[in-house]
Design a protein around this motif. Structure first.
Motif, PDB file in Angstrom:
ATOM      1  N   GLY A 345      -3.016   8.164   6.261  1.00  0.00           N
ATOM      2  CA  GLY A 345      -2.081   7.059   6.423  1.00  0.00           C
ATOM      3  C   GLY A 345      -2.399   6.100   7.550  1.00  0.00           C
ATOM      4  O   GLY A 345      -1.499   5.443   8.076  1.00  0.00           O
ATOM      5  N   TRP A 346      -3.668   5.983   7.931  1.00  0.00           N
ATOM      6  CA  TRP A 346      -4.001   5.072   9.024  1.00  0.00           C
ATOM      7  C   TRP A 346      -3.766   3.607   8.650  1.00  0.00           C
ATOM      8  O   TRP A 346      -3.494   2.777   9.514  1.00  0.00           O
ATOM      9  CB  TRP A 346      -5.463   5.290   9.444  1.00  0.00           C
ATOM     10  N   TRP A 347      -3.890   3.279   7.363  1.00  0.00           N
ATOM     11  CA  TRP A 347      -3.712   1.899   6.921  1.00  0.00           C
ATOM     12  C   TRP A 347      -2.257   1.452   7.008  1.00  0.00           C
ATOM     13  O   TRP A 347      -1.974   0.242   7.022  1.00  0.00           O
ATOM     14  CB  TRP A 347      -4.193   1.739   5.474  1.00  0.00           C
ATOM     15  N   THR A 348      -1.321   2.391   7.046  1.00  0.00           N
ATOM     16  CA  THR A 348       0.097   2.028   6.995  1.00  0.00           C
ATOM     17  C   THR A 348       0.507   1.179   8.196  1.00  0.00           C
ATOM     18  O   THR A 348       1.325   0.266   8.062  1.00  0.00           O
ATOM     19  CB  THR A 348       0.968   3.289   6.926  1.00  0.00           C
ATOM     20  N   ALA A 349      -0.061   1.473   9.362  1.00  0.00           N
ATOM     21  CA  ALA A 349       0.307   0.714  10.564  1.00  0.00           C
ATOM     22  C   ALA A 349      -0.134  -0.736  10.450  1.00  0.00           C
ATOM     23  O   ALA A 349       0.548  -1.638  10.964  1.00  0.00           O
ATOM     24  CB  ALA A 349      -0.307   1.368  11.799  1.00  0.00           C
ATOM     25  N   ARG A 350      -1.259  -0.996   9.772  1.00  0.00           N
ATOM     26  CA  ARG A 350      -1.754  -2.372   9.634  1.00  0.00           C
ATOM     27  C   ARG A 350      -0.824  -3.195   8.749  1.00  0.00           C
ATOM     28  O   ARG A 350      -0.469  -4.332   9.072  1.00  0.00           O
ATOM     29  CB  ARG A 350      -3.175  -2.347   9.076  1.00  0.00           C
ATOM     30  N   ILE A 351      -0.425  -2.627   7.609  1.00  0.00           N
ATOM     31  CA  ILE A 351       0.498  -3.361   6.734  1.00  0.00           C
ATOM     32  C   ILE A 351       1.864  -3.497   7.406  1.00  0.00           C
ATOM     33  O   ILE A 351       2.497  -4.562   7.338  1.00  0.00           O
ATOM     34  CB  ILE A 351       0.616  -2.645   5.369  1.00  0.00           C
ATOM     35  N   THR A 377       6.370   4.241   9.692  1.00  0.00           N
ATOM     36  CA  THR A 377       5.053   4.624   9.161  1.00  0.00           C
ATOM     37  C   THR A 377       4.740   6.088   9.432  1.00  0.00           C
ATOM     38  O   THR A 377       3.575   6.482   9.463  1.00  0.00           O
ATOM     39  CB  THR A 377       3.951   3.745   9.786  1.00  0.00           C
ATOM     40  N   SER A 378       5.765   6.899   9.643  1.00  0.00           N
ATOM     41  CA  SER A 378       5.537   8.315   9.924  1.00  0.00           C
ATOM     42  C   SER A 378       4.736   8.960   8.802  1.00  0.00           C
ATOM     43  O   SER A 378       4.845   8.575   7.633  1.00  0.00           O
ATOM     44  CB  SER A 378       6.865   9.051  10.089  1.00  0.00           C
TER      45      SER A 378
END
Length: 700
Positions: A345-351, A377-378
């Motif tokens: 889930g590293w991409w979640t913080a970018r979106i 984004t947990s």
């Protein structure tokens, strides 16, 4: 508060003692497996009259306990409220009880209704221990949520909870080993019971993420928004509780200005209700502990909320999400960005960052009706394909999402709109949560690489309860992962409940209505919709509800379409190949033993030949040792110990085989004359293959 010496018992002594409890559990267990399916009804118990009281106190016992176990609490309550009447129902909480928690709560409410109607009461106090504490909360909700509100709802003076599982129970690495063993054995028995009954015992209704528990928390939060239902809630938390962690015992949905948490020192989960100082055999130290415990419980029933504020437990900030700062109070929108399987889930913080930035630019300060966005984004951890195929594991993750939702309701009290961006298993989590929890509501929903069944009833979700307003679903050109696994599993009864191919085929209902739009097609595979080129469209839809272009390209990838037409055949083919490989590994030692190694002249040549055969024999053993070392199921045994053990075993085998080689005896020849070790070697090779296979499928 000094308890009177040797007071008379208030409750009868029925079913008290370890032997009677064991007999009760065994009888319940035998009834289940003798196909005794009639669920026993709760028998109403008489109210314990103690004078001309205007107060009724409802006392609810814990799981595996009986009403007589609450005798000590009744004595404290009797001292606190001189002539209060007591209602102590006998609930079917034996070990293998197959009642549902909802049915028990409804039965208790009926008894409260009857007692209230028969008496001339003005005040009601409800208290419960462990599972009984959850029943207490649910009974109050049932009285409030009825079409005709129960007359005693407005008379609730306070609710006192002893060591409640407010957020559910779960075994952890911090749980005591005997308790962990009990969880494992109980889980195995519950699995067998489910095969007979179609459901697990009652205790699983309050496991972490259980539907009953999550619905209770959601409804409780909704109820607490009503000014007429601001009942004082006092919760007593044991300092030595190895079943309920502080983060699990404090429910953000229940916590507000009318909520107090008191710590009971030198106390465990079960003995928090043990306050009888006259019990034979007590040491002076234990008698002193019980005396102080009784005094604190007395204050929980009698002291004002302002007085209890001075006794409030000192909890860390992570356990007090209801304490709001000015920034939290400004938030009007919360956007979830949740990853899927095989993803950290590293991409979640970018979106999420772009959603917040766009919200500040388009809807922030300076607008007529400013909106302020917060993001969630947990991560629920790495989720491989094999656990994903298990319905219980998928529902466990769904429970995690509902827990996050409830916590954010408390963290952002002024948030009126929730939004969702999910990929892969994240889409399943939301779809299942909406199905089981009608009080969950989201405005804008984005699905990418969706593993949800393509006939998901969006119209029902939008019309009944208005759970969702708009949906945007991305369909990929060659999402083979969805085309094979979720689509194939979705057609297997009992395994694929809710799974399907919405990320590969799109939703069938409704077809491109005003509220549900589908982007056809995102170029690429399972993660195609998460490419940076789509981020702007996703963020604009979440913030403003504006749909991006829905026709990007023609599919054009015929092989992906073809694979999606025969998912079950392809799954069976993969399983067949794995079985064939397993048979090959099983036969490998015998095949090597039958190799006609040539007899070569000279000692050096003979030794080299024998060493080559030795290497072939060591190969499957190495596979086994690596598999076990890489995927050992217990976290309590350090992995490096297993690795060292594997190296020692490998070296011992290598020394033995090399010794055979230098003795001019080919290991293959030795194997032909010693068949028993070869059979053991075959077993070890197969175990190694299975461990290695497990390592792959639980990491991929």
């Amino acid at each position: 508060m000094a308890p009177s010496p040797a007071p008379e018992r208030i409750l009868p002594t029925k079913l008290v003692g370890h032997q009677n409890r064991m007999r009760q559990a065994l009888g319940s267990f035998l009834k289940i497996f003798c196909w005794w399916r009639a669920l026993p009804q709760m028998e109403p118990v008489p109210v314990v009259k103690r004078g001309r009281s205007t107060t009724l106190i409802v006392v609810l016992h814990a799981y595996t306990h009986v009403r007589a176990d609450m005798e000590g609490i009744c004595q404290v309550v009797a001292a606190a409220c001189d002539d209060a009447d007591l209602l102590v129902p006998e609930m079917p909480f034996d070990t293998f009880s197959m009642q549902t928690a909802e049915h028990v709560c409804a039965s208790v409410k009926q008894q409260v209704d009857a007692a209230w109607e028969a008496g001339q009461y003005e005040r009601l106090i409800v208290t419960g221990h462990s599972l009984g504490a959850l029943v207490a909360r649910r009974v109050c909700l049932l009285g409030w949520a009825d079409k005709v509100k129960s007359p005693w709802v407005d008379a609730i003076a306070r609710i006192v909870l002893f060591a409640p599982f407010n957020r559910g129970w779960k075994p952890t690495n911090h749980t005591a080993i005997p308790t962990l063993i009990g969880f494992w054995v109980g889980g195995a028995v519950a699995f067998v019971i489910k095969q007979f009954w179609g459901r697990r015992p009652l205790i699983y209704d309050i496991a972490e993420g259980a539907v009953f528990l999550n619905n209770l928390r959601l409804e409780w939060h909704e109820m607490r928004q009503s000014p007429s239902c601001r009942w004082p809630v006092i919760q007593l938390m044991a300092t030595r509780d190895d079943l309920v962690a502080p983060s699990d015992t404090v429910d953000p949905a229940a916590a507000d200005d009318d909520y107090r948490v008191l710590e009971v020192p030198d106390t465990g989960h079960a003995d928090i209700v043990k306050v009888d100082v006259h019990e034979p055999g007590l040491s002076d130290a234990e008698r002193g502990i019980r005396q102080r415990r009784a005094e604190l419980i007395y204050k929980a029933f009698m002291a004002s909320m302002d007085e209890l504020k001075g006794l409030q437990a000192q909890l860390g900030e992570e356990f007090q999400p209801w304490k709001h700062d000015s920034e939290r109070l400004k938030v009007t929108d919360v956007a979830y960005v949740i990853h899927g399987i095989r993803d950290e889930g590293w991409w979640t913080a970018r979106i999420a960052g772009r959603i917040k930035q766009l919200g500040d630019e388009k809807e922030g300060e300076g607008c007529e009706n400013p909106r302020f966005f917060a993001t969630e984004t947990s991560s629920y951890g790495y989720f491989p394909m094999l656990p994903f195929a298990l319905p219980a594991k998928r529902l466990e993750k769904m429970g995690w999402l509902v827990d996050q939702y409830v916590e954010n309701l408390a963290r952002y009290p002024n948030a009126k709109r929730f939004h969702f961006v999910g990929h892969s298993n994240g889409t399943y989590m939301l779809a299942a949560a909406l199905k089981h929890h009608p009080r969950m509501k989201f405005d804008h929903v984005v699905f990418a690489g969706s593993v949800v069944n393509n006939d998901y009833p969006w119209v029902e979700r939008m019309t009944q309860g208005e759970q969702v307003k708009k949906v945007l679903n991305y369909v990929a050109t060659d999402d083979v992962v969805v085309a094979l696994f979720p689509k194939g599993l979705g057609r297997v009864s009992g395994v694929g409940d809710g799974l399907g191919s919405a990320g590969h085929d799109g939703f069938l209902e409704p077809k491109n209505t005003a509220a549900v739009q589908q982007v056809r097609y995102a170029q690429g595979g399972h993660g195609a919709a998460l490419e940076e080129m789509h981020w702007k469209g996703i963020c604009e839809f979440i913030v403003q509800g504006v749909y991006p272009p829905t026709q990007l390209c023609n599919r054009g990838v015929t092989w992906a379409v073809w694979l999606g037409r025969y998912p079950r055949f392809m799954l069976l083919l993969i399983i067949g190949l794995l079985l064939a490989l397993g048979m090959f590994v099983w036969q490998l030692p015998t095949m090597i033993a039958r190799v006609p190694f040539p007899v070569m002249e000279g000692k050096a040549a003979q030794v080299l030949t024998n060493l080559g055969c030795t290497a072939l024999l060591l190969l499957p053993l190495s596979v086994m040792i690596l598999g076990i070392a890489c995927m050992w199921p217990s976290r309590r045994v350090p992995r490096f110990i297993l690795s060292v053990l594997g190296i020692v075993v490998s070296l011992a085998l290598a020394v033995w085989l090399i010794w055979l080689a230098f003795q001019k005896e080919c290991p293959a020849s030795w194997a032909r004359t010693h068949p028993e070790p070869v059979e053991w070697l075959r077993v070890l090779c197969l175990l190694g293959y299975l461990w290695l296979l497990k390592t792959v499928v639980t990491k991929v």
